[in-house]
Motif scaffolding. Structure first.
Motif, short mmCIF file in Angstrom:
data_model
loop_
_atom_site.label_atom_id
_atom_site.label_comp_id
_atom_site.label_asym_id
_atom_site.label_seq_id
_atom_site.Cartn_x
_atom_site.Cartn_y
_atom_site.Cartn_z
N PRO A 268 0.65 -1.27 0.06
CA PRO A 268 0.12 0.06 0.39
C PRO A 268 0.54 1.07 -0.12
O PRO A 268 1.79 1.03 0.78
CB PRO A 268 -1.06 -0.60 1.61
CG PRO A 268 -0.26 -0.72 1.79
CD PRO A 268 0.47 -2.45 1.69
N VAL A 269 0.43 2.41 -0.63
CA VAL A 269 0.53 3.52 -0.10
C VAL A 269 0.56 4.37 0.93
O VAL A 269 -1.24 4.28 0.30
CB VAL A 269 0.23 4.62 -1.90
CG1 VAL A 269 0.93 5.88 -1.57
CG2 VAL A 269 1.11 3.73 -3.27
N VAL A 270 0.87 4.87 1.15
CA VAL A 270 0.71 5.57 2.49
C VAL A 270 0.96 6.94 2.80
O VAL A 270 1.97 7.28 2.65
CB VAL A 270 0.66 4.98 4.35
CG1 VAL A 270 0.10 5.44 5.20
CG2 VAL A 270 -0.09 2.92 4.38
N LEU A 271 -0.22 7.93 2.56
CA LEU A 271 -0.35 9.09 2.68
C LEU A 271 -0.20 9.67 4.47
O LEU A 271 -1.33 9.15 4.92
CB LEU A 271 -0.64 10.08 2.13
CG LEU A 271 -0.87 9.78 0.55
CD1 LEU A 271 -1.80 10.35 -0.13
CD2 LEU A 271 0.45 10.28 -0.16
N ARG A 272 0.49 10.42 5.30
CA ARG A 272 0.92 10.38 6.72
C ARG A 272 0.71 12.14 6.31
O ARG A 272 1.63 12.68 6.00
CB ARG A 272 1.78 10.03 7.26
CG ARG A 272 1.13 8.80 7.06
CD ARG A 272 2.32 7.96 8.36
NE ARG A 272 2.00 6.20 8.19
CZ ARG A 272 3.56 5.92 7.55
NH1 ARG A 272 3.63 5.39 6.95
NH2 ARG A 272 2.75 4.40 7.71
N ARG A 273 -0.59 12.44 6.82
CA ARG A 273 -0.81 13.71 7.32
C ARG A 273 0.81 14.70 8.35
O ARG A 273 0.83 13.46 8.82
CB ARG A 273 -1.73 15.20 7.75
CG ARG A 273 -3.02 14.20 7.03
CD ARG A 273 -3.98 14.47 7.36
NE ARG A 273 -4.26 13.32 8.55
CZ ARG A 273 -5.34 13.46 9.57
NH1 ARG A 273 -6.17 14.61 9.22
NH2 ARG A 273 -5.41 12.65 10.40
N GLN A 274 1.13 15.81 8.77
CA GLN A 274 2.27 15.85 9.50
C GLN A 274 2.35 16.62 10.25
O GLN A 274 1.91 18.19 10.18
CB GLN A 274 3.25 16.50 8.84
CG GLN A 274 4.49 15.67 7.54
CD GLN A 274 5.48 14.25 8.46
OE1 GLN A 274 5.52 14.78 9.50
NE2 GLN A 274 4.43 13.27 7.75
N LEU A 275 0.50 16.67 11.02
CA LEU A 275 -0.08 17.32 12.35
C LEU A 275 1.19 16.89 13.26
O LEU A 275 2.26 15.61 14.01
CB LEU A 275 -0.81 16.47 12.47
CG LEU A 275 -1.92 16.02 11.30
CD1 LEU A 275 -3.34 15.71 11.73
CD2 LEU A 275 -2.51 17.29 11.08
N PRO A 276 0.85 18.02 14.52
CA PRO A 276 1.77 18.41 15.64
C PRO A 276 1.16 17.37 16.69
O PRO A 276 -0.18 16.76 16.27
CB PRO A 276 1.55 19.39 16.41
CG PRO A 276 0.11 19.79 15.26
CD PRO A 276 -0.02 19.12 14.17
N SER A 277 1.83 16.68 17.88
CA SER A 277 1.23 16.00 18.45
C SER A 277 0.22 15.78 19.48
O SER A 277 1.27 17.22 20.16
CB SER A 277 2.69 15.24 18.63
OG SER A 277 2.06 13.70 19.65
N ILE A 278 -0.53 16.05 19.84
CA ILE A 278 -1.38 16.70 20.92
C ILE A 278 -1.79 15.66 21.83
O ILE A 278 -2.18 14.30 21.13
CB ILE A 278 -2.78 17.14 20.33
CG1 ILE A 278 -1.93 18.51 19.10
CG2 ILE A 278 -3.54 17.96 21.60
CD1 ILE A 278 -3.28 19.12 18.35
N SER A 279 -1.35 15.67 22.97
CA SER A 279 -2.28 14.67 24.10
C SER A 279 -3.64 14.59 23.95
O SER A 279 -4.20 16.36 23.90
CB SER A 279 -1.51 14.70 25.70
OG SER A 279 0.26 14.84 25.11
#
Length: 173
Positions: free
Chosen positions: A152-163
């Motif tokens: 699979p081709v997986v596109l991942r958003r570069q979001l800030p990590s939020i707890s």
């Protein structure tokens, strides 16, 4: 009497131990939607268990066991139907997790102190990123190759990590 040291564990979005948090992020996406959905549910169960009060803990632990039984059974089915080469190793790891969860559940059911097994949620948070990155990613790739002829081709958003529970500022930070 031996005293066990508790070491707080936090998992960042890159999957490294950093002191107590586990939150879903696109870093966990593997490209097989049914598996990704199950993993999202797993993370939610771990967070619910970790954040449970003493009175909620037993019920949340039961929910975690039920989720893992269904989750691991589904993956075992995928491994069998696609003849996944590393199935036994993968299923052995799942069984070890279930043994630990069931032992914690039995301990509390017999009147054991919640505080003695509360770290099970942190252990799950520590275990999951590595398991997903290596074992489940290999399974996802295998299923996709067998089904579609490629990984699979997986596109991942570069979001800030939020707890969970942390507030964002108006500027988005």
């Amino acid at each position: 009497m031996a005293v066990s040291k508790r070491i707080p564990v936090e998992i960042s979005r890159e999957g490294h131990s950093t002191h107590g948090e586990l939150a879903w992020s696109d870093e966990f996406l593997l490209g097989y939607p049914a598996m990704d959905d199950t993993h999202r549910d797993f993370v939610c169960c771990v967070v619910a268990l970790r954040d449970a009060s003493e009175t909620e803990f037993f019920g949340r632990l039961q929910d975690m066991v039920t989720h893992c039984e269904q989750h691991f059974d589904q993956e075992a089915q995928w491994m069998r139907t696609t003849e996944f080469p590393a199935a036994q190793c993968h299923m052995d790891e799942h069984e070890a997790v279930l043994r630990s969860l069931r032992a914690a559940l039995q301990f509390i059911a017999k009147g054991g102190a919640h505080s003695r097994v509360a770290s099970v949620a942190l252990a799950l948070a520590d275990w999951f990123p590595g398991h997903a990155t290596y074992m489940d990613a290999a399974l996802s790739h295998w299923i996709s190759k067998r089904t579609f002829g490629g990984i699979p081709v997986v596109l991942r958003r570069q979001l800030p990590s939020i707890s969970p529970g942390s507030a964002r500022s108006e500027e988005g930070g």
